[in-house]
Scaffold this active site. Sequence first.
Site, PDB file in Angstrom:
ATOM      1  N   ILE A  15       0.844  -1.206   0.000  1.00 18.98           N
ATOM      2  CA  ILE A  15       0.000   0.000   0.000  1.00 18.98           C
ATOM      3  C   ILE A  15       0.879   1.255   0.000  1.00 18.98           C
ATOM      4  CG2 ILE A  15      -1.902   1.202   1.156  1.00 18.98           C
ATOM      5  CD1 ILE A  15      -2.586  -1.518   2.515  1.00 18.98           C
ATOM      6  N   ASN A  35      12.529  -1.050   6.475  1.00 17.22           N
ATOM      7  CA  ASN A  35      13.647  -1.963   6.766  1.00 17.22           C
ATOM      8  C   ASN A  35      13.658  -3.164   5.826  1.00 17.22           C
ATOM      9  OD1 ASN A  35      11.530  -3.476   7.696  1.00 17.22           O
ATOM     10  ND2 ASN A  35      12.258  -3.655   9.812  1.00 17.22           N
ATOM     11  N   ASP A  61      14.849   0.983  10.474  1.00 16.76           N
ATOM     12  CA  ASP A  61      13.785   0.339  11.254  1.00 16.76           C
ATOM     13  C   ASP A  61      13.060   1.413  12.064  1.00 16.76           C
ATOM     14  OD1 ASP A  61      12.309  -1.079  13.128  1.00 16.76           O
ATOM     15  OD2 ASP A  61      13.800  -2.694  13.240  1.00 16.76           O
ATOM     16  N   SER A 127      -7.289  -1.006  10.406  1.00 12.82           N
ATOM     17  CA  SER A 127      -7.923  -2.070   9.617  1.00 12.82           C
ATOM     18  C   SER A 127      -9.362  -2.260  10.054  1.00 12.82           C
ATOM     19  CB  SER A 127      -7.138  -3.360   9.859  1.00 12.82           C
ATOM     20  OG  SER A 127      -7.867  -4.473   9.409  1.00 12.82           O
ATOM     21  N   TYR A 152      -2.332  -9.899  15.519  1.00 13.71           N
ATOM     22  CA  TYR A 152      -2.264  -8.811  14.531  1.00 13.71           C
ATOM     23  C   TYR A 152      -3.403  -7.817  14.775  1.00 13.71           C
ATOM     24  CZ  TYR A 152      -3.256  -6.307  10.217  1.00 13.71           C
ATOM     25  OH  TYR A 152      -3.552  -5.315   9.312  1.00 13.71           O
ATOM     26  N   LYS A 156      -3.596  -3.635  16.157  1.00 14.50           N
ATOM     27  CA  LYS A 156      -4.283  -2.483  15.544  1.00 14.50           C
ATOM     28  C   LYS A 156      -5.181  -1.803  16.583  1.00 14.50           C
ATOM     29  CE  LYS A 156      -2.554  -2.767  11.425  1.00 14.50           C
ATOM     30  NZ  LYS A 156      -1.500  -1.841  11.030  1.00 14.50           N
ATOM     31  N   TYR A 180      -8.756   0.369   6.787  1.00 16.14           N
ATOM     32  CA  TYR A 180      -8.839  -0.174   5.429  1.00 16.14           C
ATOM     33  C   TYR A 180      -9.729  -1.400   5.434  1.00 16.14           C
ATOM     34  CZ  TYR A 180      -4.133   2.022   5.242  1.00 16.14           C
ATOM     35  OH  TYR A 180      -3.050   2.842   5.332  1.00 16.14           O
ATOM     36  N   ASN A 182     -10.634  -4.339   2.266  1.00 14.18           N
ATOM     37  CA  ASN A 182      -9.724  -5.314   1.648  1.00 14.18           C
ATOM     38  C   ASN A 182      -9.042  -4.742   0.398  1.00 14.18           C
ATOM     39  OD1 ASN A 182     -11.572  -6.814   3.396  1.00 14.18           O
ATOM     40  ND2 ASN A 182     -10.563  -8.618   2.576  1.00 14.18           N
ATOM     41  N   ARG A 234     -16.988  -9.363   1.407  1.00 14.95           N
ATOM     42  CA  ARG A 234     -15.997  -8.364   1.820  1.00 14.95           C
ATOM     43  C   ARG A 234     -16.116  -7.124   0.940  1.00 14.95           C
ATOM     44  NH1 ARG A 234     -15.847 -11.582   5.143  1.00 14.95           N
ATOM     45  NH2 ARG A 234     -14.107 -12.740   6.052  1.00 14.95           N
TER      46      ARG A 234
HETATM   47  P1  NAD Z   1       3.437  -4.645   3.465  1.00 15.57           P
HETATM   48  O1  NAD Z   1       3.994  -5.725   4.305  1.00 15.57           O
HETATM   49  O2  NAD Z   1       3.460  -4.816   1.993  1.00 15.57           O
HETATM   50  O3  NAD Z   1       4.131  -3.241   3.818  1.00 15.57           O
HETATM   51  C1  NAD Z   1       4.605  -2.946   5.098  1.00 15.57           C
HETATM   52  C2  NAD Z   1       6.026  -2.419   4.940  1.00 15.57           C
HETATM   53  O4  NAD Z   1       6.525  -2.076   6.222  1.00 15.57           O
HETATM   54  C3  NAD Z   1       6.992  -3.454   4.350  1.00 15.57           C
HETATM   55  O5  NAD Z   1       7.688  -2.861   3.260  1.00 15.57           O
HETATM   56  C4  NAD Z   1       7.950  -3.773   5.497  1.00 15.57           C
HETATM   57  O6  NAD Z   1       9.252  -4.077   5.039  1.00 15.57           O
HETATM   58  C5  NAD Z   1       7.869  -2.507   6.326  1.00 15.57           C
HETATM   59  N1  NAD Z   1       8.159  -2.653   7.754  1.00 15.57           N
HETATM   60  C6  NAD Z   1       7.628  -3.525   8.645  1.00 15.57           C
HETATM   61  N2  NAD Z   1       8.112  -3.286   9.868  1.00 15.57           N
HETATM   62  C7  NAD Z   1       8.977  -2.247   9.770  1.00 15.57           C
HETATM   63  C8  NAD Z   1       9.788  -1.540  10.689  1.00 15.57           C
HETATM   64  N3  NAD Z   1       9.831  -1.862  11.980  1.00 15.57           N
HETATM   65  N4  NAD Z   1      10.543  -0.517  10.232  1.00 15.57           N
HETATM   66  C9  NAD Z   1      10.539  -0.177   8.907  1.00 15.57           C
HETATM   67  N5  NAD Z   1       9.780  -0.812   7.997  1.00 15.57           N
HETATM   68  C10 NAD Z   1       9.009  -1.834   8.424  1.00 15.57           C
HETATM   69  O7  NAD Z   1       1.929  -4.393   3.962  1.00 15.57           O
HETATM   70  P2  NAD Z   1       0.770  -3.522   3.318  1.00 15.57           P
HETATM   71  O8  NAD Z   1      -0.265  -4.452   2.803  1.00 15.57           O
HETATM   72  O9  NAD Z   1       1.327  -2.503   2.430  1.00 15.57           O
HETATM   73  O10 NAD Z   1       0.174  -2.871   4.635  1.00 15.57           O
HETATM   74  C11 NAD Z   1       0.590  -1.595   5.099  1.00 15.57           C
HETATM   75  C12 NAD Z   1      -0.104  -1.293   6.415  1.00 15.57           C
HETATM   76  O11 NAD Z   1      -1.523  -1.382   6.231  1.00 15.57           O
HETATM   77  C13 NAD Z   1       0.234  -2.284   7.535  1.00 15.57           C
HETATM   78  O12 NAD Z   1       0.303  -1.581   8.744  1.00 15.57           O
HETATM   79  C14 NAD Z   1      -0.969  -3.222   7.543  1.00 15.57           C
HETATM   80  O13 NAD Z   1      -1.182  -3.813   8.796  1.00 15.57           O
HETATM   81  C15 NAD Z   1      -2.085  -2.270   7.190  1.00 15.57           C
HETATM   82  N6  NAD Z   1      -3.246  -2.952   6.602  1.00 15.57           N
HETATM   83  C16 NAD Z   1      -3.083  -3.740   5.509  1.00 15.57           C
HETATM   84  C17 NAD Z   1      -4.174  -4.420   4.973  1.00 15.57           C
HETATM   85  C18 NAD Z   1      -4.005  -5.313   3.774  1.00 15.57           C
HETATM   86  O14 NAD Z   1      -4.910  -6.096   3.488  1.00 15.57           O
HETATM   87  N7  NAD Z   1      -2.923  -5.248   3.019  1.00 15.57           N
HETATM   88  C19 NAD Z   1      -5.439  -4.267   5.552  1.00 15.57           C
HETATM   89  C20 NAD Z   1      -5.573  -3.421   6.659  1.00 15.57           C
HETATM   90  C21 NAD Z   1      -4.460  -2.767   7.189  1.00 15.57           C
HETATM   91  C1  UD1 Z   2      -7.837 -11.105   6.401  1.00 12.48           C
HETATM   92  C2  UD1 Z   2      -7.683 -11.136   7.886  1.00 12.48           C
HETATM   93  C3  UD1 Z   2      -7.831  -9.716   8.425  1.00 12.48           C
HETATM   94  C4  UD1 Z   2      -6.785  -8.798   7.765  1.00 12.48           C
HETATM   95  C5  UD1 Z   2      -6.936  -8.884   6.252  1.00 12.48           C
HETATM   96  C6  UD1 Z   2      -5.866  -8.108   5.531  1.00 12.48           C
HETATM   97  C7  UD1 Z   2      -8.386 -13.339   8.692  1.00 12.48           C
HETATM   98  C8  UD1 Z   2      -9.429 -14.107   9.406  1.00 12.48           C
HETATM   99  N1  UD1 Z   2      -8.651 -12.045   8.462  1.00 12.48           N
HETATM  100  O1  UD1 Z   2      -9.092 -10.536   6.093  1.00 12.48           O
HETATM  101  O2  UD1 Z   2      -7.648  -9.701   9.829  1.00 12.48           O
HETATM  102  O3  UD1 Z   2      -6.972  -7.460   8.179  1.00 12.48           O
HETATM  103  O4  UD1 Z   2      -6.850 -10.260   5.828  1.00 12.48           O
HETATM  104  O5  UD1 Z   2      -4.634  -8.733   5.647  1.00 12.48           O
HETATM  105  O6  UD1 Z   2      -7.337 -13.872   8.336  1.00 12.48           O
HETATM  106  N2  UD1 Z   2     -10.725 -16.851   1.003  1.00 12.48           N
HETATM  107  C9  UD1 Z   2     -10.936 -18.045   0.354  1.00 12.48           C
HETATM  108  N3  UD1 Z   2      -9.841 -18.734  -0.085  1.00 12.48           N
HETATM  109  C10 UD1 Z   2      -8.570 -18.291   0.076  1.00 12.48           C
HETATM  110  C11 UD1 Z   2      -8.363 -17.062   0.745  1.00 12.48           C
HETATM  111  C12 UD1 Z   2      -9.462 -16.373   1.213  1.00 12.48           C
HETATM  112  O7  UD1 Z   2     -12.073 -18.489   0.180  1.00 12.48           O
HETATM  113  O8  UD1 Z   2      -7.620 -18.976  -0.343  1.00 12.48           O
HETATM  114  C13 UD1 Z   2     -11.898 -16.094   1.469  1.00 12.48           C
HETATM  115  C14 UD1 Z   2     -11.911 -15.879   2.961  1.00 12.48           C
HETATM  116  O9  UD1 Z   2     -12.558 -16.932   3.608  1.00 12.48           O
HETATM  117  C15 UD1 Z   2     -12.689 -14.567   3.063  1.00 12.48           C
HETATM  118  C16 UD1 Z   2     -12.351 -13.829   1.755  1.00 12.48           C
HETATM  119  O10 UD1 Z   2     -11.839 -14.823   0.871  1.00 12.48           O
HETATM  120  O11 UD1 Z   2     -14.047 -14.839   3.068  1.00 12.48           O
HETATM  121  C17 UD1 Z   2     -11.310 -12.747   1.938  1.00 12.48           C
HETATM  122  O12 UD1 Z   2     -10.199 -13.315   2.621  1.00 12.48           O
HETATM  123  P1  UD1 Z   2      -8.836 -12.506   2.868  1.00 12.48           P
HETATM  124  O13 UD1 Z   2      -8.341 -11.967   1.577  1.00 12.48           O
HETATM  125  O14 UD1 Z   2      -7.934 -13.397   3.638  1.00 12.48           O
HETATM  126  O15 UD1 Z   2      -9.289 -11.252   3.730  1.00 12.48           O
HETATM  127  P2  UD1 Z   2     -10.098 -11.171   5.122  1.00 12.48           P
HETATM  128  O16 UD1 Z   2     -10.472 -12.498   5.617  1.00 12.48           O
HETATM  129  O17 UD1 Z   2     -11.204 -10.211   4.925  1.00 12.48           O
END
Ligand code: NAD
Ligand code: UD1
Length: 341
Positions: A15, A35, A61, A127, A152, A156, A180, A182, A234
């Site tokens: 992201i 990092n 970091d 999240s 996790y 949050k 966020y 999905n 979702r």
């Molecule tokens: P990502 O893992 O692709 O990006 C996170 C980045 O942070 C990585 O590049 C990693 O190297 C870096 N990082 C981790 N710990 C660090 C530290 N201590 N110091 C410096 N860098 C560090 O994840 P993303 O999907 O881009 O998610 C970004 C943020 O959004 C996260 O906080 C995640 O929890 C949150 N979020 C993501 C989702 C999702 O579905 N992707 C959903 C809700 C919230």
């Molecule tokens: C998951 C995490 C949530 C986290 C989010 C982003 C769980 C229970 N929830 O959300 O805490 O914030 O990822 O990282 O892990 N699915 C399938 N087959 C697959 C994968 C997923 O059917 O191989 C389904 C799941 O059951 C769900 C939907 O697809 O119904 C979305 O799954 P996913 O992408 O993992 O997201 P969340 O479960 O919403």
Amino acid sequence: MERKNILVTGGMGYIGSHTVIKLVEYGYNPIIIDNLANSSEKVLPRLEKITGTKIAFYKGDVCNREDVDKVLSENKIDAVIHFAGLKAVGESVQKPVEYYRNNLDSTLTLLEEMPKYGVKNIIFSSSATVYGTPTHVPLVESDPIGQATNPYGQTKIIQEGIFQDYCHVHPDFNVALLRYFNPIGAHASGLIGEAPNGIPNNLMPYVTQVAVGKRDHLSIFGDDYNTPDGTCIRDYIHVVDLAEGHVLTLKKLFENPGLVIYNLGTGKGTSVLELVHAYEKATGVKIPYVIAPRRAGDVEANYAATDKAEREIGFKAKYTVEDSCRDSNHWQQMNPNGYED
Ligand code: NAD
Ligand code: UD1
């Protein structure tokens, strides 16, 4: 006018990297600290290619005071966008200490270091997981925080609480907690996208790996939920829309609002089967699947009420789920092994 400097923690990740592009598009100067715990250094030249600009990158970091101090002392930062964190739900169950240490320590370090340099604005990546198991949809920002089912999610909830407590005693400090839903999709160039390690846990990266033949078929976790087609619902938001939400939020923070909370989603629920069909329609690629047992901890349906973000920051998702499928597919086709190619 001088460009504002935005420190992007975790800016090499999925992201964060998309947000860096949007920041440049809107005339900001992004400065990344990462990092590389879950990202590749190959992201940087690709960001520079897409934006046509040199991007400042500090390998560091965010839990390390000296690393944060260095970037804050060398640049006059106007706001921080804090993406850095560990995010794999299953791994967090196996490694709770690492997750609490990294996610909480990074936030605490920022809150200790930012005031030393007069930095008063921060956006935090929260999240939809903080709502726990919803009793209704759509989810509204004023809904109660739920019960986390894994470390996790708990990080949050705790981080949101830390920011709330901090703002209580620092009324001149501005925080946006962005919840966020999905995130899926990728930049239209196909140069950056989501690159999970090992077997993907999340739906879209699994589907894209099936599409390129890296996996035989998708397992759909449960078709006996109380939803129209029995599969979970979702709110899938294109990562470029999500990135734009951050830039719109920055504008709000510069108006000095104190603490604000916004859902970033589309407001539309999509079932797992609907997503698979949208993918097939958008790409012409068939996605074989089997119905598998429910996954522990999954909630039946979860999507955002988006009125508040639209009203207060003018945020409205533009891309459809089919657009996201097309772009995720494009990224995966161009980079079958993520950044390892
Ligand atoms: P990502 O893992 O692709 O990006 C996170 C980045 O942070 C990585 O590049 C990693 O190297 C870096 N990082 C981790 N710990 C660090 C530290 N201590 N110091 C410096 N860098 C560090 O994840 P993303 O999907 O881009 O998610 C970004 C943020 O959004 C996260 O906080 C995640 O929890 C949150 N979020 C993501 C989702 C999702 O579905 N992707 C959903 C809700 C919230
Ligand atoms: C998951 C995490 C949530 C986290 C989010 C982003 C769980 C229970 N929830 O959300 O805490 O914030 O990822 O990282 O892990 N699915 C399938 N087959 C697959 C994968 C997923 O059917 O191989 C389904 C799941 O059951 C769900 C939907 O697809 O119904 C979305 O799954 P996913 O992408 O993992 O997201 P969340 O479960 O919403």
